[in-house]
Design an enzyme around this catalytic site. Structure first.
Site: not given
Ligand code: FAD
Ligand code: NAP
Length: 338
Positions: A164, A237, A333
């Site tokens: 990330r 998250s 985050e």
């Molecule tokens: P924004 O929120 O608008 O911006 C995020 C950051 O990136 C800011 O700092 C912004 O300045 C910068 N940025 C945006 N666009 C650009 C650009 N074109 N150039 C330079 N900088 C830029 N993330 C995960 O990794 N895995 C997941 O599974 C995941 N699940 C999510 C589930 C939900 C319900 C929600 C709400 C979020 C989740 N996220 C997850 C987080 C999010 O979706 C990601 O981080 C996504 O990439 C953000 O995109 P955005 O366009 O909304 O960015």
């Molecule tokens: P989950 O499956 O309930 O697991 C909980 C946490 O355990 C996750 O954060 C995941 O880390 C970690 N995990 C599970 N298996 C793993 C493995 N084999 N090795 C290392 N780490 C492990 O998670 P969840 O909340 O339902 O999410 C499912 C997936 O969607 C995850 O990959 C999560 O990152 C992604 N997600 C991200 C966001 C966001 O906003 N960033 C929101 C929702 C879901 P990781 O996060 O490293 O996978």
């Protein structure tokens, strides 16, 4: 160029806090982007580059120019024996891209379905889920330098992707606007099914595993576990999974033998932030219109009336509780502005 003044950002980020931008512009061409960057430079304004606002929160109004990226379009730029090389502009919606690719049999994005946000934001935190991250399919990106307005191509190694993480969150933070991303998408399916939750569900279904099945199962898992930001304002998250030393983990395991943990970087231990919150009895807790959702302990939500003050009080309460109970600091985050 249409720069607007004193614009509410409530509909431009998924946590929907009542904050304003001093100036706001939606950019749908490179020329408009460059004009907007020049305007900010001439007026010494801070810049916030915004995609769909699904990974940002605000502690106050934004005193500067918000540039909302709306650059659309996709092009197949090359084809090799193994890959389709697809270039997508930064304002494209990520999930729509995943769906388009699956329809065209361009494989590799199935595990990353239903991640909100734009293509341009995806490299910033190297989005990842269910065992796959953007870096696995990434070829290169183009970005415009905010000061010089020069367009620069970044290779995969230039981006320094980590868990990330990327160079755009570190050394080059707030320096570039990503304008397009090029992906190497497989011609033959590459099935990544090792992630525990996904693997379990696939085994229960006992069907031939295809990219479409992975897409469907991941979609289902996500819809069951995560509140839809269109229905309940949230940013996914809210805290990073903390990384702790083996020694600290050993100490904590004495009192908490069931502590959910994984192997972390450099021999350390990754702890589930959701487990820590749940174990502290905070799941479902709510105050002043901010809740720790019952659906998922790592997701905070705004019932529609939260303010930056009430959100930051909740963050403080959670961090203090976890620190006192486990001696672990939880890090937020999403990006915090201004
Ligand atoms: P924004 O929120 O608008 O911006 C995020 C950051 O990136 C800011 O700092 C912004 O300045 C910068 N940025 C945006 N666009 C650009 C650009 N074109 N150039 C330079 N900088 C830029 N993330 C995960 O990794 N895995 C997941 O599974 C995941 N699940 C999510 C589930 C939900 C319900 C929600 C709400 C979020 C989740 N996220 C997850 C987080 C999010 O979706 C990601 O981080 C996504 O990439 C953000 O995109 P955005 O366009 O909304 O960015
Ligand atoms: P989950 O499956 O309930 O697991 C909980 C946490 O355990 C996750 O954060 C995941 O880390 C970690 N995990 C599970 N298996 C793993 C493995 N084999 N090795 C290392 N780490 C492990 O998670 P969840 O909340 O339902 O999410 C499912 C997936 O969607 C995850 O990959 C999560 O990152 C992604 N997600 C991200 C966001 C966001 O906003 N960033 C929101 C929702 C879901 P990781 O996060 O490293 O996978």
């Amino acid at each position: 160029m249409q720069i607007q003044e004193n614009i509410s950002l409530i509909t431009f980020h998924t946590f929907k806090l009542p904050v304003n931008a001093q100036y706001f512009i939606k950019v749908d061409t490179l020329d408009v982007l460059k004009d907007a960057l020049s305007f900010a430079k001439q007026n010494a304004l801070r810049i916030l580059v915004l995609g769909e606002g699904s990974n940002v929160i605000f502690c106050d109004n934004f005193p500067g120019l918000v540039i909302k990226i709306a650059l659309q379009g996709q092009t197949l730029v090359a084809e090799t024996e193994q890959y389709y090389q697809l270039k997508a502009n930064a304002g494209e919606n990520w999930h729509n891209l995943v769906c388009d690719c699956l329809r065209k049999n361009y494989f590799g994005l199935e595990n990353l379905t239903l991640i909100p946000g734009t293509v341009g934001a995806a490299p910033v935190q190297n989005i990842g889920a269910y065992g796959v991250e953007l870096a696995d399919v990434f070829h290169s990106l183009t970005a415009v330098h905010r000061e010089t307005l020069e367009s620069i191509v970044f290779s995969k190694s230039d981006c320094q992707f980590g868990y990330r993480d990327s160079v755009f969150k570190q050394q080059l933070r707030e320096q570039f606007v990503i304008t397009s991303v090029t992906l190497n998408l497989y011609k033959d399916p590459v099935l990544e099914t090792s992630y525990a939750g996904l693997n379990k569900k696939l085994r229960e279904l006992n069907q031939t595993i295809t990219p479409k099945l992975i897409f469907e199962v991941v979609s289902q898992l996500r819809q069951q576990k995560l509140p839809d930001p269109q229905v309940l304002a949230n940013v996914g998250s809210f805290f990073k999974n903390p990384i702790i030393s083996v020694e600290q983990f050993a100490r904590l395991s004495v009192n908490y033998p069931d502590m959910s943990h994984f192997r972390g970087p450099s021999g350390q231990v990754k702890i589930s932030a959701a487990w820590l919150i749940e174990k502290s009895g905070l799941k479902g807790y709510e105050k002043n219109h901010v809740s720790i959702t019952k659906q998922h302990a790592l997701v905070l939500a705004n019932d529609g009336k939260a303010t930056p003050k009430s959100l930051f009080e909740m963050i403080d309460y959670i961090q203090t509780t976890i620190l006192e109970k486990f001696q672990i600091s939880l890090e937020v985050e999403p990006f915090i502005y201004p």
